[in-house]
Design an enzyme around this catalytic site. Structure first.
Site, PDB file in Angstrom:
ATOM      1  N   ASN A 167     -10.240  -4.304  -5.921  1.00  0.00           N
ATOM      2  CA  ASN A 167      -9.541  -3.328  -6.768  1.00  0.00           C
ATOM      3  C   ASN A 167     -10.216  -3.117  -8.124  1.00  0.00           C
ATOM      4  O   ASN A 167      -9.932  -2.140  -8.819  1.00  0.00           O
ATOM      5  CB  ASN A 167      -8.063  -3.709  -6.965  1.00  0.00           C
ATOM      6  CG  ASN A 167      -7.190  -3.404  -5.757  1.00  0.00           C
ATOM      7  OD1 ASN A 167      -6.178  -4.060  -5.525  1.00  0.00           O
ATOM      8  ND2 ASN A 167      -7.565  -2.404  -4.960  1.00  0.00           N
ATOM      9  N   ASP A 182       0.818  -1.206   0.000  1.00  0.00           N
ATOM     10  CA  ASP A 182       0.000   0.000   0.000  1.00  0.00           C
ATOM     11  C   ASP A 182       0.858   1.266   0.000  1.00  0.00           C
ATOM     12  O   ASP A 182       1.912   1.303   0.636  1.00  0.00           O
ATOM     13  CB  ASP A 182      -0.912  -0.021   1.244  1.00  0.00           C
ATOM     14  CG  ASP A 182      -2.049   0.955   1.107  1.00  0.00           C
ATOM     15  OD1 ASP A 182      -2.310   1.441  -0.013  1.00  0.00           O
ATOM     16  OD2 ASP A 182      -2.681   1.255   2.136  1.00  0.00           O
TER      17      ASP A 182
HETATM   18  C1  FPP Z   1      -1.999  -0.301  -3.316  1.00  0.00           C
HETATM   19  O1  FPP Z   1      -1.535   1.046  -3.267  1.00  0.00           O
HETATM   20  C2  FPP Z   1      -1.374  -0.997  -4.432  1.00  0.00           C
HETATM   21  C3  FPP Z   1      -2.043  -1.663  -5.425  1.00  0.00           C
HETATM   22  C4  FPP Z   1      -3.509  -1.762  -5.462  1.00  0.00           C
HETATM   23  C5  FPP Z   1      -1.319  -2.277  -6.554  1.00  0.00           C
HETATM   24  C6  FPP Z   1      -0.047  -2.998  -6.225  1.00  0.00           C
HETATM   25  C7  FPP Z   1       0.628  -3.370  -7.468  1.00  0.00           C
HETATM   26  C8  FPP Z   1       1.951  -3.242  -7.714  1.00  0.00           C
HETATM   27  C9  FPP Z   1       2.941  -2.819  -6.729  1.00  0.00           C
HETATM   28  C10 FPP Z   1       2.480  -3.500  -9.080  1.00  0.00           C
HETATM   29  C11 FPP Z   1       2.634  -4.848  -9.601  1.00  0.00           C
HETATM   30  C12 FPP Z   1       3.045  -5.908  -8.668  1.00  0.00           C
HETATM   31  C13 FPP Z   1       3.956  -6.869  -8.925  1.00  0.00           C
HETATM   32  C14 FPP Z   1       4.061  -8.054  -8.048  1.00  0.00           C
HETATM   33  C15 FPP Z   1       4.890  -6.760 -10.042  1.00  0.00           C
HETATM   34  P1  FPP Z   1      -2.596   2.229  -3.463  1.00  0.00           P
HETATM   35  O2  FPP Z   1      -2.744   2.475  -4.910  1.00  0.00           O
HETATM   36  O3  FPP Z   1      -3.864   1.885  -2.753  1.00  0.00           O
HETATM   37  O4  FPP Z   1      -1.865   3.420  -2.768  1.00  0.00           O
HETATM   38  P2  FPP Z   1      -2.588   4.661  -2.018  1.00  0.00           P
HETATM   39  O5  FPP Z   1      -3.308   4.092  -0.825  1.00  0.00           O
HETATM   40  O6  FPP Z   1      -1.425   5.527  -1.633  1.00  0.00           O
HETATM   41  O7  FPP Z   1      -3.505   5.315  -3.005  1.00  0.00           O
END
Ligand code: FPP
Length: 228
Positions: free
Chosen positions: A50, A2
């Site tokens: 998501n 996150d």
């Molecule tokens: C949450 O942060 C993150 C995600 C929903 C996506 C995670 C995906 C990756 C790191 C990329 C691909 C993964 C691999 C294994 C190659 P957020 O977007 O909710 O952050 P925020 O809370 O700051 O908005």
């Protein structure tokens, strides 16, 4: 993982750029975990909730995953990573499904580290899918116990996690491994995922090693003493 969005926002970058940096952090952490001889690592990359994000972001995440596989799969294979997917990817774009399955096949004989990537994963969804599998196989109520149930989960090949690291300053588990986390130690950190580096991992592991894990027993029992 996150905090990608906030990491990007604080730099006036797009959310997708944050996810790209998040993918780089994931690459580094896989290496760091492997160097420490930790045999299992699970990354929560796309939750069953998501899908509710803007279409551009969801499609961007799919493109990022595809690109990540294209770029990294040979290196992951060479370095002994055995890739697993947990979650239900049947609704993903067919090209991505093919790439993911090809990567799983390609690394299936590796043993150094089991890297599970949670894709369209939700703990509640997993429990429902597991229950359906059990019913469809005709198991009787009497034959069901915790061990049998766990053997039908997406995670049947791995032990329950010892440590969960939640980045990004949120204090919740967001539908992750609801069954498996029963006795997991949970480390919360404000560090945003793209900034989660080897030092941050070391801090989490040091904290973990100071925990007394009692699994419902008393401290005396755990330390091998007679209860007073
Ligand atoms: C949450 O942060 C993150 C995600 C929903 C996506 C995670 C995906 C990756 C790191 C990329 C691909 C993964 C691999 C294994 C190659 P957020 O977007 O909710 O952050 P925020 O809370 O700051 O908005």
């Amino acid at each position: 993982m996150d905090g990608n969005g906030r990491w990007a926002k604080s730099r006036c970058l797009s959310r997708l750029k944050g996810h790209e940096e998040g993918a780089q952090a994931a690459r580094r952490i896989v290496e760091a975990v492997k160097e420490r001889n930790i045999p299992y690592l699970t990354l929560y990359a796309f939750s069953s909730e998501n899908w509710n994000r803007p279409k551009d972001e969801v499609e961007g995440l799919f493109r990022l995953l595809e690109g990540f596989i294209d770029k990294e799969i040979d290196r992951l294979k060479e370095s002994g990573v055995c890739l697993h997917i947990i979650g239900d990817i049947s609704k993903f774009p067919s090209v991505l499904i093919e790439k993911v399955m090809m990567s799983v096949d390609k690394t299936a004989r590796n043993k150094e580290i089991h890297l599970s990537v949670a894709l369209n994963y939700g703990g509640r969804d997993e429990i429902i899918r597991t229950t359906r599998k059990i019913i469809s196989e005709g198991l009787t109520a009497d034959s069901l116990n915790q061990k049998v149930f766990a053997g039908y989960l997406d995670t049947a090949f791995m032990p329950d996690p010892d440590l969960l690291i939640r980045t990004g300053g949120e204090w919740r588990i967001s539908n992750f491994l609801l069954w498996q986390l029963a006795y997991t130690e949970i480390f919360f950190t404000d560090t945003l995922w793209p900034d989660f580096d080897e030092d941050a991992l070391e801090r989490a592991l040091t904290w973990f090693s100071s925990r007394e894990r009692r699994f419902g027993m008393t401290s005396e029992q755990v330390r091998g003493k007679e209860p007073v």
